[in-house]
Design a protein around this motif. Structure first.
Motif, PDB file in Angstrom:
ATOM      1  N   LEU A   6       0.817  -1.013   0.233  1.00  0.00           N
ATOM      2  CA  LEU A   6       0.039   0.011   0.108  1.00  0.00           C
ATOM      3  C   LEU A   6       0.807   1.260  -0.174  1.00  0.00           C
ATOM      4  N   GLY A   7       0.534   2.055  -0.747  1.00  0.00           N
ATOM      5  CA  GLY A   7       1.246   3.554  -1.001  1.00  0.00           C
ATOM      6  C   GLY A   7       0.420   4.723  -0.336  1.00  0.00           C
ATOM      7  N   LEU A   8       0.857   5.273   0.653  1.00  0.00           N
ATOM      8  CA  LEU A   8       0.100   6.338   1.073  1.00  0.00           C
ATOM      9  C   LEU A   8       0.606   7.748   0.687  1.00  0.00           C
ATOM     10  N   ASN A   9      -0.007   8.544   0.172  1.00  0.00           N
ATOM     11  CA  ASN A   9       0.405   9.881  -0.683  1.00  0.00           C
ATOM     12  C   ASN A   9       1.571   9.632  -1.559  1.00  0.00           C
ATOM     13  N   THR A  10       1.338   8.523  -1.994  1.00  0.00           N
ATOM     14  CA  THR A  10       2.397   8.325  -3.219  1.00  0.00           C
ATOM     15  C   THR A  10       1.838   8.501  -4.719  1.00  0.00           C
ATOM     16  N   GLU A  11       2.693   8.678  -5.657  1.00  0.00           N
ATOM     17  CA  GLU A  11       2.121   8.859  -6.977  1.00  0.00           C
ATOM     18  C   GLU A  11       2.422   7.804  -7.996  1.00  0.00           C
ATOM     19  N   PHE A  12       2.287   6.686  -7.504  1.00  0.00           N
ATOM     20  CA  PHE A  12       2.830   5.383  -8.409  1.00  0.00           C
ATOM     21  C   PHE A  12       1.486   4.736  -9.128  1.00  0.00           C
ATOM     22  N   GLU A  13       0.379   5.024  -8.714  1.00  0.00           N
ATOM     23  CA  GLU A  13      -0.753   4.296  -9.046  1.00  0.00           C
ATOM     24  C   GLU A  13      -1.028   4.156 -10.796  1.00  0.00           C
ATOM     25  N   GLU A  14      -0.761   5.264 -11.356  1.00  0.00           N
ATOM     26  CA  GLU A  14      -1.129   5.028 -12.620  1.00  0.00           C
ATOM     27  C   GLU A  14      -0.172   4.419 -13.626  1.00  0.00           C
ATOM     28  N   LEU A  15       0.997   3.862 -12.689  1.00  0.00           N
ATOM     29  CA  LEU A  15       1.737   2.696 -13.456  1.00  0.00           C
ATOM     30  C   LEU A  15       1.123   1.373 -13.609  1.00  0.00           C
ATOM     31  N   ASN A  16      -0.043   1.105 -12.773  1.00  0.00           N
ATOM     32  CA  ASN A  16      -0.852  -0.094 -12.723  1.00  0.00           C
ATOM     33  C   ASN A  16       0.098  -1.349 -12.477  1.00  0.00           C
ATOM     34  N   TYR A  17       0.973  -1.064 -11.492  1.00  0.00           N
ATOM     35  CA  TYR A  17       2.006  -2.477 -11.064  1.00  0.00           C
ATOM     36  C   TYR A  17       1.018  -3.367 -10.197  1.00  0.00           C
ATOM     37  N   SER A  18       1.033  -4.353 -10.785  1.00  0.00           N
ATOM     38  CA  SER A  18       0.406  -5.580  -9.976  1.00  0.00           C
ATOM     39  C   SER A  18       0.944  -5.613  -8.503  1.00  0.00           C
ATOM     40  N   GLY A  19      -0.080  -5.922  -7.659  1.00  0.00           N
ATOM     41  CA  GLY A  19       0.157  -5.908  -6.192  1.00  0.00           C
ATOM     42  C   GLY A  19       0.501  -4.516  -5.452  1.00  0.00           C
ATOM     43  N   PHE A  20       0.535  -3.306  -6.385  1.00  0.00           N
ATOM     44  CA  PHE A  20       0.481  -2.053  -5.416  1.00  0.00           C
ATOM     45  C   PHE A  20      -0.765  -1.561  -5.376  1.00  0.00           C
ATOM     46  N   GLN A  21      -1.099  -0.920  -4.244  1.00  0.00           N
ATOM     47  CA  GLN A  21      -2.649  -0.081  -4.387  1.00  0.00           C
ATOM     48  C   GLN A  21      -2.231   1.090  -3.631  1.00  0.00           C
ATOM     49  N   GLU A  22      -2.775   2.364  -3.892  1.00  0.00           N
ATOM     50  CA  GLU A  22      -2.740   3.727  -3.337  1.00  0.00           C
ATOM     51  C   GLU A  22      -3.873   4.147  -2.699  1.00  0.00           C
ATOM     52  N   ASN A  23      -3.666   5.116  -1.763  1.00  0.00           N
ATOM     53  CA  ASN A  23      -4.692   5.788  -1.042  1.00  0.00           C
ATOM     54  C   ASN A  23      -3.842   7.050  -0.397  1.00  0.00           C
ATOM     55  N   CYS A 203      14.037   4.198   5.713  1.00  0.00           N
ATOM     56  CA  CYS A 203      13.618   5.602   5.396  1.00  0.00           C
ATOM     57  C   CYS A 203      14.682   5.643   4.306  1.00  0.00           C
ATOM     58  N   LEU A 204      14.131   6.103   3.314  1.00  0.00           N
ATOM     59  CA  LEU A 204      14.814   6.361   1.896  1.00  0.00           C
ATOM     60  C   LEU A 204      14.698   7.727   1.175  1.00  0.00           C
ATOM     61  N   PRO A 205      15.341   8.089   0.231  1.00  0.00           N
ATOM     62  CA  PRO A 205      15.339   9.327  -0.383  1.00  0.00           C
ATOM     63  C   PRO A 205      13.974   9.543  -1.039  1.00  0.00           C
ATOM     64  N   GLN A 206      13.511  10.645  -1.419  1.00  0.00           N
ATOM     65  CA  GLN A 206      12.385  11.188  -2.117  1.00  0.00           C
ATOM     66  C   GLN A 206      12.445  10.635  -3.754  1.00  0.00           C
ATOM     67  N   PRO A 207      11.504   9.992  -4.102  1.00  0.00           N
ATOM     68  CA  PRO A 207      11.681   9.652  -5.568  1.00  0.00           C
ATOM     69  C   PRO A 207      11.160  10.765  -6.532  1.00  0.00           C
ATOM     70  N   TYR A 208      11.477  10.685  -7.584  1.00  0.00           N
ATOM     71  CA  TYR A 208      10.800  11.592  -8.535  1.00  0.00           C
ATOM     72  C   TYR A 208       9.541  11.106  -9.232  1.00  0.00           C
ATOM     73  N   TYR A 209       8.412  12.004  -9.287  1.00  0.00           N
ATOM     74  CA  TYR A 209       7.221  11.463  -9.954  1.00  0.00           C
ATOM     75  C   TYR A 209       7.326  11.882 -11.386  1.00  0.00           C
ATOM     76  N   GLU A 210       5.885  11.240 -12.047  1.00  0.00           N
ATOM     77  CA  GLU A 210       5.717  11.645 -13.255  1.00  0.00           C
ATOM     78  C   GLU A 210       5.827  13.445 -13.929  1.00  0.00           C
ATOM     79  N   SER A 211       5.439  14.188 -13.205  1.00  0.00           N
ATOM     80  CA  SER A 211       5.371  15.536 -13.467  1.00  0.00           C
ATOM     81  C   SER A 211       6.834  16.285 -13.263  1.00  0.00           C
ATOM     82  N   GLU A 212       7.828  15.386 -12.973  1.00  0.00           N
ATOM     83  CA  GLU A 212       9.278  15.911 -12.829  1.00  0.00           C
ATOM     84  C   GLU A 212       9.982  15.321 -13.914  1.00  0.00           C
ATOM     85  N   TYR A 213       9.391  14.612 -14.770  1.00  0.00           N
ATOM     86  CA  TYR A 213      10.024  13.920 -15.786  1.00  0.00           C
ATOM     87  C   TYR A 213       9.457  14.646 -17.310  1.00  0.00           C
ATOM     88  N   GLU A 214      10.727  14.781 -18.234  1.00  0.00           N
ATOM     89  CA  GLU A 214      10.144  15.525 -19.477  1.00  0.00           C
ATOM     90  C   GLU A 214       9.549  14.392 -20.493  1.00  0.00           C
TER      91      GLU A 214
END
Length: 232
Positions: A6-23, A203-214
């Motif tokens: 489960l991801g909370l306040n993450t922005e990975f959901e649009e990747l539609n990766y099996s086993g991962f859910q977001e809220n 505890c891990l570094p902050q990932p880049y999300y879709e809006s940060e990629y060209e």
């Protein structure tokens, strides 16, 4: 059985990766249905509780309603996290900018009478990491020069995500922990792991999300690689 995360306040959901859910970060979501939980702490207070917030001493000051809500939610989420870790499951924290805020205490003081009557509402500083069963003190700075100081599998993870993440803070953990990465050439920790119960808080570094990629193809590649690394 495939691992559920489960991801909370993450922005990975649009990747539609099996086993991962977001809220969104909320006490109404059961963390205990999942094998692991990822929480992006970046702007956690502002995004989840700051709709009617103001400022006080250069920090966010929540409304009276939001003040009560965050105390209640953090307590409930902390209880769930403890239970999650007690059963050998893991919590991943993406260490974005997560600053303390001010909340109303509920204490009021009255002075004067009639037109001169005044009501004073007391506030206190609130720890933005107090939903955790460990104590984290973070200094919020942004950079990309990270040096791993650990062995695999963590070293492999940090290498896999080196081009798709940045640090938004360096921090210390009061409880016993192991540093995984530091700002290059310094002793400032930007990734660490702490044991709690039979589980881990990573505890891990902050990932880049879709809006940060060209390029959206780059986002899909790096985003999926990051999720695979969490799930493994």
């Amino acid at each position: 059985m495939k691992m559920k995360m489960l991801g909370l306040n993450t922005e990975f959901e649009e990747l539609n990766y099996s086993g991962f859910q977001e809220n969104s970060f909320s006490a109404s979501i059961s963390l205990l249905d999942y094998d692991a939980v990822v929480i992006d702490v970046g702007y956690l207070v502002e995004d989840s509780y700051g709709e009617d917030a103001s400022t006080y001493q250069n920090k966010t000051r929540l409304s009276e309603y939001e003040s009560s809500q965050i105390v209640e939610d953090f307590s409930a989420i902390k209880d769930q996290i403890i239970e999650l870790l007690k059963h050998g499951r893991n919590l991943f924290l993406l260490m974005g900018r997560n600053e303390n805020c001010y909340i109303y205490t509920g204490q009021k003081e009255y002075s004067g009478t009639g037109k001169n009557a005044r009501q004073t509402n007391f506030v206190r500083e609130f720890d933005a990491y107090s939903f955790l069963p460990i104590t984290i003190k973070a200094t919020h700075v942004s950079g990309t020069q990270v040096s791993a100081c650990c062995k695999s599998p963590y070293r492999n993870f940090l290498q896999q995500t080196a081009n798709s993440s940045r640090y938004e803070s360096y921090f210390s953990i009061k409880e016993e922990n192991t540093a995984l990465a530091k700002v290059k050439g310094t002793d400032k920790v930007v990734a660490a792991v702490a044991h709690y119960g039979t589980g881990l808080i990573v505890c891990l570094p902050q990932p880049y999300y879709e809006s940060e990629y060209e390029d959206s193809d780059c986002w899909r590649d790096y985003g999926k690689n990051t999720l695979i690394a969490y799930l493994n």
